[in-house]
Design an enzyme around this catalytic site. Structure first.
Site, PDB file in Angstrom:
ATOM      1  N   ASP A  82       7.804  17.644  55.090  1.00 27.54           N
ATOM      2  CA  ASP A  82       8.178  18.702  54.163  1.00 27.54           C
ATOM      3  C   ASP A  82       8.290  18.065  52.773  1.00 27.54           C
ATOM      4  O   ASP A  82       8.404  16.842  52.647  1.00 27.54           O
ATOM      5  CB  ASP A  82       9.518  19.303  54.602  1.00 27.54           C
ATOM      6  CG  ASP A  82      10.062  20.316  53.617  1.00 27.54           C
ATOM      7  OD1 ASP A  82       9.333  21.251  53.254  1.00 27.54           O
ATOM      8  OD2 ASP A  82      11.217  20.138  53.178  1.00 27.54           O
ATOM      9  N   ASP A  84      10.187  19.641  49.485  1.00 25.44           N
ATOM     10  CA  ASP A  84      11.462  19.815  48.781  1.00 25.44           C
ATOM     11  C   ASP A  84      12.636  19.341  49.621  1.00 25.44           C
ATOM     12  O   ASP A  84      12.799  19.739  50.778  1.00 25.44           O
ATOM     13  CB  ASP A  84      11.667  21.290  48.411  1.00 25.44           C
ATOM     14  CG  ASP A  84      10.686  21.753  47.352  1.00 25.44           C
ATOM     15  OD1 ASP A  84      10.551  21.068  46.337  1.00 25.44           O
ATOM     16  OD2 ASP A  84      10.054  22.817  47.548  1.00 25.44           O
ATOM     17  N   GLU A 126      17.276  32.572  53.860  1.00 31.04           N
ATOM     18  CA  GLU A 126      16.499  31.611  54.645  1.00 31.04           C
ATOM     19  C   GLU A 126      17.396  30.546  55.260  1.00 31.04           C
ATOM     20  O   GLU A 126      17.146  30.073  56.377  1.00 31.04           O
ATOM     21  CB  GLU A 126      15.436  30.965  53.760  1.00 31.04           C
ATOM     22  CG  GLU A 126      14.532  29.990  54.502  1.00 31.04           C
ATOM     23  CD  GLU A 126      13.452  29.422  53.610  1.00 31.04           C
ATOM     24  OE1 GLU A 126      12.518  28.801  54.148  1.00 31.04           O
ATOM     25  OE2 GLU A 126      13.531  29.587  52.375  1.00 31.04           O
ATOM     26  N   ALA A 199       5.519  25.744  51.655  1.00 27.38           N
ATOM     27  CA  ALA A 199       5.241  27.156  51.416  1.00 27.38           C
ATOM     28  C   ALA A 199       5.189  27.445  49.922  1.00 27.38           C
ATOM     29  O   ALA A 199       5.088  28.603  49.517  1.00 27.38           O
ATOM     30  CB  ALA A 199       6.310  28.031  52.081  1.00 27.38           C
ATOM     31  N   LYS A 248       3.538  27.358  58.272  1.00 26.03           N
ATOM     32  CA  LYS A 248       3.539  26.033  57.626  1.00 26.03           C
ATOM     33  C   LYS A 248       3.484  24.960  58.705  1.00 26.03           C
ATOM     34  O   LYS A 248       4.436  24.245  58.966  1.00 26.03           O
ATOM     35  CB  LYS A 248       4.801  25.878  56.767  1.00 26.03           C
ATOM     36  CG  LYS A 248       4.800  24.680  55.850  1.00 26.03           C
ATOM     37  CD  LYS A 248       6.117  24.565  55.096  1.00 26.03           C
ATOM     38  CE  LYS A 248       7.221  24.024  55.964  1.00 26.03           C
ATOM     39  NZ  LYS A 248       8.436  23.669  55.185  1.00 26.03           N
TER      40      LYS A 248
END
Length: 349
Positions: A82, A84, A126, A199, A248
């Protein structure tokens, strides 16, 4: 963090790293090794701090996974990460670091505000611990498929330019964890691919890599939404399907583009993607439980997952330890991951 919880965490760490069955922890964190690797970096002085940041729930299981990956060889390994708060820092000089979503300023206050309103509404949902998976899935579909499509439209309609991206990154409060560049170099030297899943927007991620690491890496590929600019540098459209938090993963690999594409590399991308999918051992790096789904679509043989628990440690530690093989706390640097990779790639028995 409460004093009582600090004592509990210290107890966990002491128990974990006293295990006699865990070569990774004993090699990396307890012994006074002078081994150096990756561009000549000597990590010995970082070991004491690293031991207070790295937790392993099942050392014997992790040891067996490391042995399996090492036995198969580097040609069977890939890294999935990932972006961030995984590759980048969560805190920067005492303030919350910006995400690749949040740093973009297109030079049009009206459209910046519209995009920010969408982000502020959906982003807390989220990560909400009180919303069930089924309801959260519907909300994320609404955001990424419907509202994120609107966000893309706002970027085009608002006249985003590539120069705006450069300036946004230059002005942003964003930085990579210490050791990210060294990790990429170590993997590049061994032809191990790195897939960065996001994303967000690939063009922003690439610009952050350019400005903060000051080089490109032939083994790094961005799996994210990619923009199309006209000859004057104005955004006109987006390539392919929207990549969002629900796709993703390696199913989205065919929608990806390599980081070095714009540097004149003409390798067959279809063949490259097929080659990546044949690498059935995975090191997965993420900061969210949902990041564990990034390996979906790959029929992997062995996967080692590393979770970065950057905040709310007291309430989330037990959940992260159940989900990830290794947990790094307190916005830790990347040195522990480099040492883990060095064990996977070691030629010693």
């Amino acid at each position: 963090m409460s004093y009582r919880f600090q004592l509990q965490l210290q107890s966990i760490l002491l128990t974990t790293f006293r295990s006699p069955y865990f070569p990774f922890s004993s090699f990396s964190l307890l012994n006074s090794t002078r081994e150096s690797f990756c561009c000549g970096k000597d990590l010995e002085m970082k070991d004491v701090k690293l031991a207070s940041e790295l937790l392993v729930r099942d050392p014997l299981l992790l040891d067996n996974k490391i042995a399996a990956i090492r036995s198969a060889g580097p040609h069977k390994l890939q890294v999935i990460a990932d972006f961030d708060a995984t590759l980048t820092k969560f805190w920067i000089n005492g303030t919350r670091g910006q995400s690749s979503h949040g740093l973009l300023k297109q030079g049009n206050p009206e459209y910046d505000e519209k995009r920010q309103q969408l982000f502020e509404h959906y982003h807390p949902l989220e990560f909400s611990p009180t919303i069930g998976l089924e309801e959260k899935t519907k909300l994320m579909e609404e955001w990424y498929v419907t509202q994120w499509g609107k966000t893309h439209g706002l970027l085009v309609e608002g006249g985003l330019t590539f120069e705006s991206i450069r300036q946004s990154v230059a002005d942003a409060n964003i930085a990579f964890r210490e050791g990210v560049g060294e990790l990429f170099e170590y993997l590049e030297e061994r032809d191990i691919p790195v897939l960065i899943f996001s994303a967000g927007l690939a063009d922003i991620i690439e610009e952050v890599l350019r400005q903060k690491l000051h080089r490109s890496f032939k083994n790094v590929k961005i799996v994210s939404n990619r923009m199309v600019f006209d000859n004057d540098g104005h955004l006109v459209s987006f390539k392919g399907k929207v990549i969002h938090s629900l796709n993703k993963n390696e199913h989205a690999l065919d929608m990806a583009a390599p980081l070095h594409e714009q540097l004149g590399d003409t390798d067959d991308q279809t063949a490259d993607n097929a080659s990546v999918k044949k690498r059935t051992n995975v090191l997965l790096l993420g900061d969210h439980l949902g990041d564990l789904g990034m390996s979906d679509g790959l029929n992997y043989e062995t996967r080692i997952s590393v979770g970065f628990l950057n905040h709310n440690i007291e309430n989330s530690l037990s959940i992260y330890q159940e989900a990830f093989d290794v947990v790094l706390v307190n916005d830790a640097p990347m040195w522990g991951v480099i040492k883990l990779v060095s064990q996977m790639c070691s030629t010693e028995s």
